[in-house]
Scaffold this motif. Structure first.
Motif, short mmCIF file in Angstrom:
data_model
loop_
_atom_site.label_atom_id
_atom_site.label_comp_id
_atom_site.label_asym_id
_atom_site.label_seq_id
_atom_site.Cartn_x
_atom_site.Cartn_y
_atom_site.Cartn_z
N ALA A 132 36.64 -45.21 33.85
CA ALA A 132 36.07 -46.44 33.31
C ALA A 132 37.07 -47.16 32.41
O ALA A 132 37.19 -48.38 32.45
CB ALA A 132 34.78 -46.14 32.54
N GLU A 133 37.80 -46.40 31.61
CA GLU A 133 38.81 -47.01 30.72
C GLU A 133 39.85 -47.78 31.53
O GLU A 133 40.28 -48.86 31.13
CB GLU A 133 39.49 -45.93 29.88
N LYS A 134 40.24 -47.23 32.66
CA LYS A 134 41.22 -47.91 33.52
C LYS A 134 40.65 -49.23 34.05
O LYS A 134 41.37 -50.22 34.17
CB LYS A 134 41.65 -47.02 34.68
N LEU A 135 39.36 -49.23 34.34
CA LEU A 135 38.72 -50.45 34.87
C LEU A 135 38.65 -51.56 33.83
O LEU A 135 38.65 -52.73 34.18
CB LEU A 135 37.32 -50.13 35.39
N PHE A 136 38.61 -51.19 32.56
CA PHE A 136 38.58 -52.18 31.48
C PHE A 136 39.84 -53.04 31.52
O PHE A 136 39.81 -54.20 31.13
CB PHE A 136 38.49 -51.49 30.11
N GLU A 137 40.93 -52.44 31.95
CA GLU A 137 42.22 -53.14 31.97
C GLU A 137 42.32 -54.11 33.14
O GLU A 137 43.21 -54.95 33.18
CB GLU A 137 43.36 -52.12 32.02
N GLU A 138 41.42 -53.97 34.11
CA GLU A 138 41.46 -54.83 35.28
C GLU A 138 40.56 -56.04 35.05
O GLU A 138 40.25 -56.38 33.93
CB GLU A 138 41.04 -54.02 36.52
N SER A 139 40.12 -56.67 36.10
CA SER A 139 39.33 -57.91 35.99
C SER A 139 37.93 -57.63 35.46
O SER A 139 37.45 -56.50 35.47
CB SER A 139 39.23 -58.58 37.37
N ASP A 140 37.26 -58.71 35.03
CA ASP A 140 35.89 -58.60 34.54
C ASP A 140 34.95 -58.10 35.62
O ASP A 140 33.93 -57.47 35.32
CB ASP A 140 35.39 -59.96 34.03
N GLU A 141 35.28 -58.35 36.88
CA GLU A 141 34.44 -57.88 37.98
C GLU A 141 34.37 -56.34 37.99
O GLU A 141 33.38 -55.77 38.44
CB GLU A 141 34.98 -58.40 39.31
N GLN A 142 35.42 -55.71 37.50
CA GLN A 142 35.45 -54.25 37.47
C GLN A 142 34.56 -53.68 36.37
O GLN A 142 34.26 -52.49 36.35
CB GLN A 142 36.89 -53.76 37.29
N LEU A 143 34.11 -54.53 35.44
CA LEU A 143 33.26 -54.06 34.35
C LEU A 143 31.93 -53.52 34.87
O LEU A 143 31.36 -52.60 34.30
CB LEU A 143 33.03 -55.16 33.32
N TYR A 144 31.42 -54.10 35.95
CA TYR A 144 30.17 -53.61 36.51
C TYR A 144 30.35 -52.18 37.02
O TYR A 144 29.46 -51.33 36.85
CB TYR A 144 29.67 -54.53 37.64
#
Length: 183
Positions: A89-101
């Motif tokens: 999940a931490e890695k996804l935070f660094e990507e686009s807002d779409e990855q927040l879901y």
């Protein structure tokens, strides 16, 4: 040499802060008695303390497979699985807002696996906040505060999310409010 003797050597190594050597001794104990769940569990803990999460999880899983009725093994394994989900999940935070879901989904799984994970609740509240879902952000941070009432960041975030929720409620249309309340 027996498995128990190798375990004693592993603990001697730990007392000397030689964790690499402790791992070698735990692995030797496992080689001598591969069906001993306790040896896998002990090695898993040592790997986890050395931030070798993948190896820790493998041995925790093996301990559970060998002795599925031991609550300590199961809890430890679930904790490690939750930790892996946190890292993803931490890695996804660094990507686009779409990855927040996706990050929210992973963090919800982490909380289910380890309901005592302060870090999971903290990240979950932040993810919800970034998605402007303040009601869920507030719920997550309140759960964190139940676990750690003196958490300095959580207290500040609860106040911040409360203000943002009030601002949202003042500016959002009734349709948007209804949508947010049902998500």
């Amino acid at each position: 040499m027996s498995g128990e003797e190798a375990i004693k050597k592993a603990y001697e190594s730990i007392l000397k802060h030689d964790f690499a050597k402790a791992v070698v001794w735990f692995e030797r104990a496992i080689a001598l008695d591969p069906d001993c769940a306790a040896y896998h569990y002990k090695l898993s803990i040592t790997y986890a303390r050395s931030n070798k999460l993948e190896q820790a999880t493998l041995h925790a899983k093996e301990a559970v497979r060998l002795d599925p009725d031991d609550e300590h093994y199961t809890m430890h394994y679930r904790h490690l699985q939750a930790k892996e989900l946190l890292f993803q999940a931490e890695k996804l935070f660094e990507e686009s807002d779409e990855q927040l879901y996706l990050a929210v989904a992973l963090l919800k799984q982490a909380v289910d696996l380890d309901p005592l994970s302060v870090e999971a609740y903290l990240l979950l509240s932040i993810a919800y906040s970034q998605l402007e879902d303040y009601s869920h952000a507030i719920r997550a941070v309140k759960e964190l505060l139940k676990l750690d009432p003196n958490h300095p960041i959580a207290s500040r975030l609860l106040e911040e999310y409360g203000l943002k929720w009030k601002q949202y409620m003042q500016t959002a249309s009734p349709k948007e409010i209804k949508r947010k309340g049902t998500e």
